[in-house]
Design a protein around this motif. Structure first.
Motif, PDB file in Angstrom:
ATOM      1  N   TYR A 666     -25.270  20.269 -16.060  1.00 46.60           N
ATOM      2  CA  TYR A 666     -26.464  19.522 -15.653  1.00 46.60           C
ATOM      3  C   TYR A 666     -27.074  20.208 -14.431  1.00 46.60           C
ATOM      4  O   TYR A 666     -26.340  20.714 -13.573  1.00 46.60           O
ATOM      5  N   ARG A 667     -28.376  20.222 -14.372  1.00 46.80           N
ATOM      6  CA  ARG A 667     -29.067  20.666 -13.158  1.00 46.80           C
ATOM      7  C   ARG A 667     -29.651  19.453 -12.473  1.00 46.80           C
ATOM      8  O   ARG A 667     -30.316  18.635 -13.102  1.00 46.80           O
ATOM      9  N   LEU A 668     -29.429  19.353 -11.161  1.00 46.41           N
ATOM     10  CA  LEU A 668     -29.896  18.221 -10.375  1.00 46.41           C
ATOM     11  C   LEU A 668     -30.843  18.691  -9.292  1.00 46.41           C
ATOM     12  O   LEU A 668     -30.745  19.825  -8.808  1.00 46.41           O
ATOM     13  N   HIS A 669     -31.745  17.808  -8.908  1.00 45.38           N
ATOM     14  CA  HIS A 669     -32.564  18.033  -7.724  1.00 45.38           C
ATOM     15  C   HIS A 669     -32.276  16.879  -6.770  1.00 45.38           C
ATOM     16  O   HIS A 669     -32.515  15.713  -7.096  1.00 45.38           O
ATOM     17  N   LEU A 670     -31.740  17.209  -5.592  1.00 44.87           N
ATOM     18  CA  LEU A 670     -31.369  16.198  -4.603  1.00 44.87           C
ATOM     19  C   LEU A 670     -32.302  16.275  -3.406  1.00 44.87           C
ATOM     20  O   LEU A 670     -32.702  17.372  -2.987  1.00 44.87           O
ATOM     21  N   ILE A 671     -32.666  15.127  -2.864  1.00 37.77           N
ATOM     22  CA  ILE A 671     -33.320  15.066  -1.559  1.00 37.77           C
ATOM     23  C   ILE A 671     -32.313  14.429  -0.611  1.00 37.77           C
ATOM     24  O   ILE A 671     -31.907  13.278  -0.804  1.00 37.77           O
ATOM     25  N   VAL A 672     -31.893  15.206   0.390  1.00 37.64           N
ATOM     26  CA  VAL A 672     -30.838  14.777   1.307  1.00 37.64           C
ATOM     27  C   VAL A 672     -31.415  14.659   2.710  1.00 37.64           C
ATOM     28  O   VAL A 672     -32.145  15.552   3.168  1.00 37.64           O
ATOM     29  N   ASP A 673     -31.114  13.565   3.406  1.00 33.49           N
ATOM     30  CA  ASP A 673     -31.561  13.357   4.781  1.00 33.49           C
ATOM     31  C   ASP A 673     -30.552  13.987   5.733  1.00 33.49           C
ATOM     32  O   ASP A 673     -29.362  13.615   5.729  1.00 33.49           O
ATOM     33  N   LEU A 674     -31.039  14.923   6.572  1.00 32.06           N
ATOM     34  CA  LEU A 674     -30.156  15.726   7.417  1.00 32.06           C
ATOM     35  C   LEU A 674     -30.574  15.664   8.889  1.00 32.06           C
ATOM     36  O   LEU A 674     -31.705  15.272   9.215  1.00 32.06           O
ATOM     37  N   ARG A 675     -29.636  16.132   9.778  1.00 35.06           N
ATOM     38  CA  ARG A 675     -29.932  16.212  11.208  1.00 35.06           C
ATOM     39  C   ARG A 675     -30.648  17.517  11.541  1.00 35.06           C
ATOM     40  O   ARG A 675     -31.665  17.526  12.213  1.00 35.06           O
ATOM     41  N   ASP A 676     -30.065  18.641  11.076  1.00 42.49           N
ATOM     42  CA  ASP A 676     -30.584  19.952  11.457  1.00 42.49           C
ATOM     43  C   ASP A 676     -30.132  20.998  10.452  1.00 42.49           C
ATOM     44  O   ASP A 676     -29.489  20.683   9.439  1.00 42.49           O
ATOM     45  N   VAL A 677     -30.425  22.255  10.746  1.00 41.82           N
ATOM     46  CA  VAL A 677     -30.116  23.325   9.818  1.00 41.82           C
ATOM     47  C   VAL A 677     -28.615  23.543   9.701  1.00 41.82           C
ATOM     48  O   VAL A 677     -28.109  23.928   8.628  1.00 41.82           O
ATOM     49  N   GLU A 678     -27.863  23.288  10.787  1.00 41.72           N
ATOM     50  CA  GLU A 678     -26.414  23.407  10.710  1.00 41.72           C
ATOM     51  C   GLU A 678     -25.832  22.356   9.769  1.00 41.72           C
ATOM     52  O   GLU A 678     -24.873  22.610   9.035  1.00 41.72           O
ATOM     53  N   HIS A 679     -26.405  21.172   9.818  1.00 38.20           N
ATOM     54  CA  HIS A 679     -25.990  20.101   8.914  1.00 38.20           C
ATOM     55  C   HIS A 679     -26.198  20.533   7.462  1.00 38.20           C
ATOM     56  O   HIS A 679     -25.353  20.308   6.588  1.00 38.20           O
ATOM     57  N   LEU A 680     -27.332  21.202   7.202  1.00 34.85           N
ATOM     58  CA  LEU A 680     -27.623  21.705   5.863  1.00 34.85           C
ATOM     59  C   LEU A 680     -26.588  22.742   5.429  1.00 34.85           C
ATOM     60  O   LEU A 680     -26.063  22.687   4.308  1.00 34.85           O
ATOM     61  N   HIS A 681     -26.297  23.675   6.317  1.00 35.44           N
ATOM     62  CA  HIS A 681     -25.350  24.735   5.972  1.00 35.44           C
ATOM     63  C   HIS A 681     -23.969  24.170   5.667  1.00 35.44           C
ATOM     64  O   HIS A 681     -23.275  24.652   4.755  1.00 35.44           O
ATOM     65  N   SER A 682     -23.541  23.148   6.431  1.00 37.50           N
ATOM     66  CA  SER A 682     -22.220  22.568   6.189  1.00 37.50           C
ATOM     67  C   SER A 682     -22.154  21.890   4.826  1.00 37.50           C
ATOM     68  O   SER A 682     -21.150  21.988   4.116  1.00 37.50           O
ATOM     69  N   ILE A 683     -23.240  21.236   4.422  1.00 42.52           N
ATOM     70  CA  ILE A 683     -23.261  20.575   3.111  1.00 42.52           C
ATOM     71  C   ILE A 683     -23.258  21.608   1.986  1.00 42.52           C
ATOM     72  O   ILE A 683     -22.528  21.478   0.999  1.00 42.52           O
ATOM     73  N   ILE A 684     -24.057  22.674   2.119  1.00 47.89           N
ATOM     74  CA  ILE A 684     -24.077  23.723   1.095  1.00 47.89           C
ATOM     75  C   ILE A 684     -22.700  24.369   0.975  1.00 47.89           C
ATOM     76  O   ILE A 684     -22.218  24.651  -0.133  1.00 47.89           O
ATOM     77  N   SER A 685     -22.022  24.589   2.128  1.00 49.81           N
ATOM     78  CA  SER A 685     -20.690  25.205   2.109  1.00 49.81           C
ATOM     79  C   SER A 685     -19.679  24.317   1.408  1.00 49.81           C
ATOM     80  O   SER A 685     -18.879  24.782   0.582  1.00 49.81           O
TER      81      SER A 685
END
Length: 722
Positions: A666-685
């Motif tokens: 399945y391919r998903l498109h998520l909209i995630v509420d984040l604090r900053d770019v580091e928060h984004l990187h941690s979720i992707i990792s």
């Protein structure tokens, strides 16, 4: 203008018991109500209701239908009222007049969604009393006969609506003569040059070959007389639109087109029909593949005839229809044959089909919760398609539209069989479910316990009944999946504020959000109709507010003038911690972009609009949305783990949609509420480390530079939060 005496003279020919006084009263009342009103042509308006009544009288219809025709515009266009009509005539006639008025107000050529909704209303009205649609069809026929008085742009709108809706509807109701006339009148408006060219070629052909119809009719009469068969033969050239459509479908020129002439042989009995067929096939060569026996296998609308195409005089192909007088009456009158009168009593034609059964069956297939678009699709499939006849292993006949598949066959037998279908055998051989069925084939459906309809079946099914049942089952499957997904989203969101998503808390949230129960709320949450934040806020508003007060969002960006508005660009969705630049936009203040955003190239020669910005140092609240594209394995529990991982990182999924579904991924498109770019990187990792996640990436699109997040969501199939 037809006088009441002329109208009554026509009615008396088939109904000597007619209530002449009541029809005269309706005539006088309608004329009085419409006094002073004019049509576009300048004629008195009442000439129109009289003409409509005349068309219906030619179909031998009852007094109530004729009176309705005379009064059909009074409630809408005059000071007449429903109560007055009911008092002067009766409640039955008042209901019919009111029904026609409501149909007149339906905009069937409007936008697709509105058109679908109005189609539903039209069929509900037809189910109550089919005479409503008979009056409406006659009304449209007279309007098309007098369409030249309208403005050209109005003519085109009416002609297109007639071609798309009213002509096919007349055909499905068995009124073939009306369908052909409506199509030809609309064709005259929509393509006058095409119609004129067909007529010119006909005239030229007649000059070259003489009266072909008279010659072939004479040949047939001589052959039938030699075999002592008493029959009436009627020949005709096909309508210009019918010929044009054949030319378009077969991609052939007029000179190469065959069977542009049609002949009807009307006999005394079924036996004579088959005797005529034998005589014609012995005398002329039958064209292979052009034989249809609608006597042994009638059409759904009651139509019965034998159709064959033969190579006649001078090698010209002609179509021959063979039927009895009663069959001919149904073929000509269709629905009207069910309501027509003869000698003062309702005619009992054994071949006339009650159209209410067809209308009711369509309405029964769709519950009130079903989409109007699904209903419209089913109606159009019913109206536009020809039929094939297939057999069950026990020899029972199943009627299906042309292009139907074994899946349609299974649902035609029973919804339960269709839903459990895993395969099919046609004439004893295993075939794929997408196989197109042909006339006379024997079909056996293979079922399996536990099988459920698949999403791909919607592309395979051709009938409205099958598509409706599949969608209904998929909605129920989706609901259960959405409830499960919503449970994971809710659990993660509640844990994010230090609370548990107990049954009591979920019931309280559902009550606050005015939803039926917690399952309904979780289904909406899983379907992205509401957000997890909304659910938590419904129970613990103070906790949600506390998570948002780290840095005031109005002071998050430094470098703006006092009170200068700003917004994040949706193309790059910059996050705190990324180098940013601002572009002034009229009406939007300053739009904040990431410094490496590809969309900035369009502003290279407008440096006066650039504003140097940077994020304020400190802890930002997790309110900055970022879009992620995630590809996951289609296995149990994967979606729940994804939501849990994101929740454990202190982020919230504010929206979610499936952009592609395959059997394995399945391919998903998520909209995630984040604090900053580091928060984004941690979720992707974290997501990348999960075995069942094949790919995860940040979604950025320079084409989205000037649109809102809501518009992006709409493109991706996401719903805006309520």
């Amino acid at each position: 203008m037809m006088s009441p005496d002329a109208l009554l003279a026509t009615v008396r020919t088939y109904n000597p018991k007619t209530n002449e006084a009541l029809i005269r009263t309706a005539f006088e009342y309608g004329e009085r109500m419409h006094e002073g009103q004019k049509r576009h042509s300048g004629e008195p308006y009442f000439t129109h209701p009289i003409a409509v009544a005349g068309i219906l009288a030619e179909q031998k219809l009852d007094d109530a239908t004729l009176i309705t025709a005379l009064l059909h515009d009074t409630i809408e266009d005059t000071k007449s009222t429903y109560g007055e009509v009911a008092q002067m005539f009766d409640e039955d006639i008042a209901k019919l007049v009111d029904g026609v008025t409501k149909l007149t107000n339906l905009q069937l050529s409007s936008s697709e969604t509105k058109q679908a909704e109005n189609f539903r209303k039209l069929f509900v009205a037809m189910a109550k009393d089919v005479r409503v649609i008979l009056v409406k069809l006659a009304d449209r026929l007279h309007n098309m006969r007098t369409i030249k008085a309208m403005r050209p742009e109005k003519q085109v709108i009416k002609a297109r609506e007639t071609m798309d809706i009213y002509a096919p509807l007349a055909g499905r109701m068995g009124m073939q003569w009306m369908r052909e006339e409506l199509e030809d009148l609309a064709f005259r408006v929509l393509n006058p040059e095409g119609r004129a060219s067909i007529i010119r070629r006909f005239i030229r052909l007649q000059r070259e070959t003489g009266d072909v119809i008279e010659k072939i009719t004479g040949d047939m009469e001589k052959e039938l007389a030699a075999h002592y068969i008493d029959a009436t033969i009627v020949g005709r050239a096909k309508k210009p639109y019918s010929i044009w459509r054949k030319m378009e479908e077969k991609e052939q020129g007029f000179s190469r087109l065959s069977d542009i002439y049609g002949f009807r042989v009307i006999t005394a009995s079924d036996e004579d029909c088959y005797r005529v067929l034998g005589v014609i096939h012995r005398r002329w060569f039958a064209v292979p593949g052009r034989f249809k026996d609608y006597i042994s296998q009638p059409k759904t609308n009651g139509y019965r005839s034998i159709h064959t195409t033969v190579s006649g005089r001078d090698g010209k192909r002609v179509e021959v229809q063979i039927r009895t007088r009663q069959m001919h009456d149904v073929a000509e009158a269709g629905v009207a044959a069910h309501w027509s009168y003869r000698d003062g009593i309702r005619s009992q034609n054994p071949f006339a089909v009650d159209p209410v059964k067809w209308v009711a069956s369509l309405n029964e297939q769709f519950g009130p919760e079903d989409d109007h678009e699904d209903f419209l699709e089913a109606v159009k499939l019913e109206m536009y398609s020809d039929q094939v006849f297939c057999f069950t292993p026990k020899g029972e006949v199943v009627k299906l539209p042309r292009g139907a598949t074994p899946l349609d066959f299974a649902y035609a037998i029973h919804t339960r069989i269709g839903s459990a279908c895993v395969g099919a055998k046609v004439d004893g051989l295993r075939v794929p479910l997408w196989t197109r069925l042909k006339n006379g084939q024997s079909v056996e459906i293979v079922t399996a316990q536990g099988q459920q309809p698949q999403f791909t079946w919607l592309d395979i099914a051709a009938t409205g009944k099958a598509k409706s049942a599949i969608r209904r089952s998929l909605r129920e499957q989706d609901r259960q999946r959405f409830i499960k997904l919503g449970s994971e989203l809710a659990r993660s969101a509640f844990e994010n504020v230090g609370r548990k998503a107990t049954d009591k808390a979920l019931q309280a949230a559902a009550k606050t959000l005015r939803l039926d129960d917690s399952d309904a709320m979780l289904a909406e949450l899983g379907a992205s109709l509401i957000t997890a934040n909304e659910v938590v806020r419904a129970v613990y508003p103070e906790l949600v507010e506390k998570t948002d007060d780290s840095i005031d969002s109005n002071r998050a960006v430094i470098g703006l003038d006092q009170d200068q508005a700003h917004e994040r660009a949706q193309c790059c969705q910059p996050l705190p911690g990324e180098r940013i630049i601002g572009i002034t936009q009229r009406g939007r203040g300053v739009v904040v972009h990431a410094i490496d955003c590809a969309a900035l190239s369009q502003f290279e020669d407008q440096t006066h609009r650039w504003v140097d910005l940077h994020w304020q140092a400190g802890t930002h609240p997790p309110i900055h949305s970022a879009h992620l594209d995630v590809t996951i394995g289609n296995d149990a529990g994967v979606m729940g783990r994804i939501c849990t991982l994101i929740g454990e990182q202190g982020a919230n999924i504010s929206d979610l949609a499936f952009t592609d579904r395959k059997p394995d991924f399945y391919r998903l498109h998520l909209i995630v509420d984040l604090r900053d770019v580091e928060h984004l990187h941690s979720i992707i990792s974290v997501l990348s480390a999960e075995d069942d996640v094949a790919e995860v990436s940040r979604h950025q699109n320079p084409n989205d530079a000037n649109i809102s997040v809501t518009e992006i969501g709409t493109r991706l199939g996401l719903q805006a939060p309520r």
